[in-house]
Motif scaffolding. Structure first.
Motif, PDB file in Angstrom:
ATOM      1  N   ALA A 138      14.348   4.753  -8.919  1.00 45.47           N
ATOM      2  CA  ALA A 138      13.144   5.420  -9.427  1.00 45.47           C
ATOM      3  C   ALA A 138      13.097   6.867  -8.966  1.00 45.47           C
ATOM      4  N   VAL A 139      12.677   7.669  -9.866  1.00 42.08           N
ATOM      5  CA  VAL A 139      12.471   9.077  -9.544  1.00 42.08           C
ATOM      6  C   VAL A 139      11.081   9.443 -10.054  1.00 42.08           C
ATOM      7  N   ALA A 140      10.278   9.979  -9.228  1.00 39.63           N
ATOM      8  CA  ALA A 140       8.963  10.392  -9.710  1.00 39.63           C
ATOM      9  C   ALA A 140       9.142  11.550 -10.666  1.00 39.63           C
ATOM     10  N   ALA A 141       8.509  11.463 -11.830  1.00 34.98           N
ATOM     11  CA  ALA A 141       8.711  12.518 -12.821  1.00 34.98           C
ATOM     12  C   ALA A 141       7.597  13.553 -12.704  1.00 34.98           C
ATOM     13  N   GLN A 170       5.629   8.559  -1.308  1.00 38.55           N
ATOM     14  CA  GLN A 170       6.170   7.503  -2.167  1.00 38.55           C
ATOM     15  C   GLN A 170       5.510   7.605  -3.538  1.00 38.55           C
ATOM     16  N   PRO A 171       6.255   7.359  -4.634  1.00 43.21           N
ATOM     17  CA  PRO A 171       5.592   7.397  -5.947  1.00 43.21           C
ATOM     18  C   PRO A 171       4.597   6.244  -6.064  1.00 43.21           C
ATOM     19  N   GLU A 172       3.403   6.583  -6.513  1.00 44.45           N
ATOM     20  CA  GLU A 172       2.350   5.572  -6.610  1.00 44.45           C
ATOM     21  C   GLU A 172       2.428   4.871  -7.960  1.00 44.45           C
ATOM     22  N   LEU A 173       2.282   3.538  -7.935  1.00 43.56           N
ATOM     23  CA  LEU A 173       2.368   2.763  -9.173  1.00 43.56           C
ATOM     24  C   LEU A 173       0.982   2.548  -9.771  1.00 43.56           C
ATOM     25  N   PHE A 174       0.075   2.084  -8.934  1.00 39.41           N
ATOM     26  CA  PHE A 174      -1.293   1.820  -9.393  1.00 39.41           C
ATOM     27  C   PHE A 174      -2.272   2.414  -8.410  1.00 39.41           C
ATOM     28  N   PRO A 198       0.849  -1.196   0.000  1.00 39.94           N
ATOM     29  CA  PRO A 198       0.000   0.000   0.000  1.00 39.94           C
ATOM     30  C   PRO A 198       0.880   1.239   0.000  1.00 39.94           C
ATOM     31  N   VAL A 199       0.521   2.222  -0.782  1.00 38.81           N
ATOM     32  CA  VAL A 199       1.389   3.387  -0.966  1.00 38.81           C
ATOM     33  C   VAL A 199       1.468   4.213   0.324  1.00 38.81           C
ATOM     34  N   GLN A 200       2.687   4.686   0.661  1.00 44.80           N
ATOM     35  CA  GLN A 200       2.894   5.543   1.832  1.00 44.80           C
ATOM     36  C   GLN A 200       2.984   6.988   1.342  1.00 44.80           C
TER      37      GLN A 200
END
Ligand SMILES: Nc1ncnc2c1ncn2[C@@H]1O[C@H](COP(=O)(O)OP(=O)(O)O)[C@@H](O)[C@H]1O
Ligand SMILES: [Mg+2]
Lengths: 371, 275
Positions: free
Chosen positions: A368-371, A295-299, A290-292
Motif C-alpha cells: 500500500a502506498v498512500a496516494a 500510517q495511512p488511515e483506512l476508516f 487503531p491508526v498510528q
C-alpha cells in the motif's frame, strides 16, 4: 479407502433445480466439509452421494467406478443423520448390529466383536441394552455414529450431526469426531454443516456451497485468508468481514482502491477492469488496528458500540457512509467513549479487493502506498 | 369447599356415564341368567342363577355355526383390510404421485355413503360376482367401510414416521421387504392393533349387509342369527336365550380389547429421532 469424483452433478425436483452442476474431487481419507447457508443444497448433495436421491445429470465415481445407479450399500457408504434416525424399537446393540446382520456372511461372533469395538470407541458400552428413548441426545448421537462405524464404510457421511446438541456437548462431540477421523484414517469423511466453526476446525478441505453452486474449495486457512469472492469472504469469519463499496482504477503499482468517501490506496494487485470501475474493499475485523501516526488511515468514524468479550473487544464504528457499521476486533479490553472519534488502519496484505461481480482481484503480495 | 364439590361432581358424572353404558349389558346378563317366568319380573340384582339359557344356546349347532361364521368373516376382513391398508398407506404417505390428495379424499368419501344407499347396487354386484349367499359376499361388502378408515389412519400414522428411519435402513442395506417387516411393522404395531380391532368390531356387529346378502340359516353371522331367534310359537319371544346369545357374542370383543389394550404401547416411536 475411497476417492470420489463428482462431474457436473445436477439435481432437480421437477422444475426446481437444486444443484447446478457440481464438480468436485475428494481424495481418499480426506475430511471434507460442505458448508453454506440453509437451503443451499448441502444435504441434497450429500444424499446424492449417499444414493438416497437420484442424480438428474452428471456422474458420480467412487474409486473410479461410476456409481450413479448403485445402492447406498453397494457404494460402501454409511451415514449419520441430523435427527439420528435410530430404530426406536431396537436396543442400542441391535441398532448397531442391524446392518451387519443383513450381510449374509457375518458370523454372530464377528458381529458381536464389531459392535463391541465400536461401542468401546464411542464409550457407549454401558447402554448397549437400552432403547434409544432411554438415552440423552448426546448418547443417541454416539449410537448413530456407532451404527455407521460397525459397517466399516469406505465413505462416512454426516449431515449436520451436532445441530441438535447443546453448545457444550457440541464442542465435545466435535472434538470426538476429529479424533475419530484420526483413528479411522483411510476412511473418507464428508461432513455437512452450516456452522463455520465446525467447518474450520474439522475440515482438511472446505467446500463452500451457495444456491446449488460451489463457490470455492480449499483448506480452511486458504479460504479464510484468500476468499475467491464476496460470498466466501462474508461467510467465513465471525464477525464477518467488513465490506465497503469502492472505486477501482488501474495504477502504476497495480490497482488504486478508493473506498467510498475514504482515501485512495494503491495495492500491488493485477487489475484488468475499466478505470473508475465499481468494486469492493474488504477487511476482517481482527486485521483492523487503531491508526498510528504516519500510517495511512483506512476508516475514521464515531464509536457507536463496544462489546467486551474478555480476550477481545468488538468496536462498532459509524463511518457516516453506508448502513453497515465497520467492526473492529481489538485485543484485550479497550475502553472507548461512545461517540468518540477513532481512526483505523490495516496492513496492506490484509486488504481484500473485489471487482463489481464480487470476484477477488488478486496477485502477488500487495503493497500500500498512500496516494 | 369448591374443590370438594368439583371432585364430587366429577365422580358423579363418571358414575352416571359408567352406569349408562354398562347397564344395558348388565341387564342382558341378568336376564340371561333367569328362567321361566322369572323373565317377567323386573329386578336389578340376580335372584337365581340359571345356566339353562346358556346351555341351550351353546348346544344349538346352528348358533355355533353362526358364531364360527362371524369369527371367520371378521378375521378375514381384518387381515385383508390391514394388508391392503398397509401397502396403500405406504404408497400414499411415501411416494409422491399426481392426484395423491384426490385419491385420499376419494377413499374417505366412500365411507360417507349410508349403507342403505349402496345396498341395492351392491346386491347386484354380489349377485353378478356369484357371491350371493356365501360368506365371501360379506367379506367383500365389509371392506367398503373398513378400508377407508384403516387406510386413513395408517396413512396418517406412516406419514408421521420419520423418513430418516427408513433411509437409515436403506443405507444399512435393507431390502424393501426387510424394511417393511423389520422396521415398519414393529413401529406400526400400535396403529395396526387399534385399526384392526375397530375393523373387527365393525365387521362383527354388522347387520344390514349380513341380513341382505345371506339367506341361508347356516351361512348367517351372529347379529342376524340372534335377531331371527324365535320361540316355539310366533307369540313367544325367547328373551332368555336371546340375552344369553348376546352375552356370548359380546365376550370375544371384550377379551380382544383386554388382550390388546396392553399391547397398544403409545409413544413407541419417541426416541428414534431428536427430542
Ligand atoms: N424433495 C424435495 N422437493 C423439492 N425441493 C426440495 C426437496 N428437497 C430439497 N428441496 C429444496 O432444495 C433446496 C436445498 O435443500 P437442502 O439440500 O436440504 O438444503 P441445506 O441442507 O443446504 O439446508 C431447498 O431450497 C429445498 O427447498
Ligand atoms: Mg440440510
Amino acid at each position: 479407502m475411497a476417492n470420489l469424483k463428482l462431474t457436473k452433478i445436477r439435481k432437480s425436483y421437477g422444475a426446481v433445480n437444486v444443484l447446478h452442476g457440481i464438480d468436485l474431487d475428494i481424495r481418499s481419507g480426506e475430511f471434507v466439509v460442505f458448508v453454506g447457508p440453509s437451503g443451499c443444497g448441502k444435504s441434497t448433495l450429500l444424499r446424492v452421494i449417499a444414493g438416497l436421491e437420484d442424480i438428474t445429470a452428471g456422474t458420480l465415481e467412487i474409486d473410479g467406478r461410476v456409481v450413479n445407479d448403485a445402492t447406498p450399500k453397494e457404494r460402501g457408504i454409511a451415514m449419520v443423520f441430523q435427527s439420528y434416525a435410530l430404530y426406536p424399537h431396537m436396543t442400542v446393540y441391535d441398532n448397531m448390529a442391524f446392518g451387519l446382520k443383513l450381510e449374509k456372511n457375518n458370523s454372530k461372533a464377528e458381529i458381536d466383536k464389531r459392535v463391541r469395538e465400536a461401542a468401546k470407541i464411542l464409550q457407549i458400552e454401558p447402554y448397549l441394552d437400552r432403547l434409544p428413548k432411554a438415552l440423552s441426545g448426546g448418547q443417541r448421537q454416539r449410537v448413530a455414529i456407532g451404527r455407521a462405524i460397525t459397517r466399516d464404510p469406505k465413505v462416512f457421511l454426516f449431515d449436520e450431526p451436532l445441530s441438535n446438541l447443546d453448545a457444550a456437548l457440541r464442542v465435545q462431540t466435535r472434538i470426538e469426531i476429529a479424533r475419530l477421523h484420526e483413528k479411522m484414517h483411510g476412511t473418507t469423511m464428508i461432513y455437512v454443516t452450516h456452522d463455520q466453526v465446525e467447518a474450520m476446525t474439522l475440515a482438511d478441505r472446505i467446500v463452500v456451497l451457495n444456491k446449488g453452486n460451489v463457490e470455492q474449495v480449499g483448506s480452511p486457512m486458504d479460504l479464510y485468508n484468500r476468499p475467491d469472492n464476496l460470498f466466501v469472504a462474508r461467510f467465513l469469519g465471525s464477525p464477518s468481514m467488513n465490506i465497503l463499496p469502492a472505486r477501482l482504477d488501474a495504477a502504476p503499482e497495480g490497482v488504486a482502491v478508493t473506498p467510498e468517501g475514504g482515501a485512495r490506496l494503491s495495492l500491488a494487485l493485477p487489475y484488468r477492469g475499466a478505470a473508475g470501475g465499481n468494486g469492493y474493499l474488504g477487511v476482517r475485523p481482527e486485521d483492523l488496528v487503531p491508526v498510528q501516526p504516519g500510517q495511512p488511515e483506512l476508516f475514521r468514524g464515531q464509536v457507536t458500540l463496544t462489546e467486551s468479550l474478555g480476550e477481545v473487544t468488538l468496536v462498532y464504528l459509524d463511518t457516516g457512509r453506508g448502513a453497515e457499521p465497520v467492526v473492529a476486533k481489538l485485543p484485550g479490553e479497550v475502553r472507548l467513549e461512545r461517540g468518540s472519534t477513532m481512526g483505523l488502519a490495516a496492513r496492506p496484505e490484509a486488504l481484500h479487493v473485489f471487482d463489481a461481480d464480487g470476484r477477488a482481484v488478486r496477485g502477488a503480495r500487495a503493497e500500500a502506498v498512500a496516494a | 369447599m369448591p374443590a370438594i364439590l368439583r371432585q364430587t361432581g366429577f365422580y358423579l358424572l363418571v358414575a352416571f356415564i359408567v352406569l349408562f353404558s354398562v347397564f344395558p349389558f348388565y341387564y342382558a346378563m341378568l336376564t340371561s341368567l333367569k328362567s321361566g317366568t322369572g323373565l317377567f319380573q323386573v329386578n336389578y340384582l340376580p335372584r337365581e342363577i340359571a345356566w339353562g339359557n346358556y346351555a341351550a344356546i351353546l348346544s344349538d349347532a346352528t348358533f355355533l355355526r353362526n358364531l364360527a361364521n362371524s369369527v371367520f368373516v371378521a378375521s378375514v376382513v381384518v387381515v385383508i383390510s390391514l394388508f391392503l391398508a398397509v401397502t396403500a398407506a405406504y404408497a400414499l404417505s411415501r411416494i409422491a404421485f399426481r392426484g395423491r390428495t384426490l385419491l385420499l379424499l376419494t377413499v374417505l368419501a366412500v365411507s360417507m355413503f349410508p349403507q342403505i344407499a349402496v345396498l341395492a347396487g351392491l346386491f347386484e354386484v354380489i349377485r353378478g360376482l356369484g357371491l350371493y349367499n356365501t360368506l365371501y359376499s360379506l367379506i367383500f361388502a365389509y371392506m367398503i367401510f373398513t378400508l377407508p378408515f384403516t387406510v386413513w389412519v395408517l396413512t396418517t400414522f406412516m406419514r408421521d414416521l420419520p423418513i430418516e428411519i427408513e433411509e437409515a435402513a436403506i443405507v444399512d442395506g435393507a431390502s424393501p421387504f426387510t424394511i417393511v417387516t423389520k422396521v415398519f411393522l414393529p413401529l406400526m404395531w400400535p396403529a395396526l392393533v387399534t385399526t384392526g380391532l375397530l375393523a373387527f368390531i365393525a365387521a362383527w356387529n354388522e347387520f344390514l349387509f349380513a341380513l341382505t346378502f345371506v339367506s341361508n340359516n347356516d351361512t348367517r353371522t351372529v347379529p342376524v342369527a340372534i335377531a331371527l331367534l324365535s320361540g316355539a310359537s310366533a307369540q313367544e319371544i325367547p328373551w332368555g336365550i336371546i340375552m344369553a346369545a348376546s352375552v356370548v357374542v359380546t365376550v370375544p370383543l371384550i377379551v380382544l380389547v383386554l388382550i390388546f389394550q396392553r399391547k397398544i404401547i403409545s409413544g413407541l416411536t419417541a426416541g428414534g429421532v431428536k427430542g
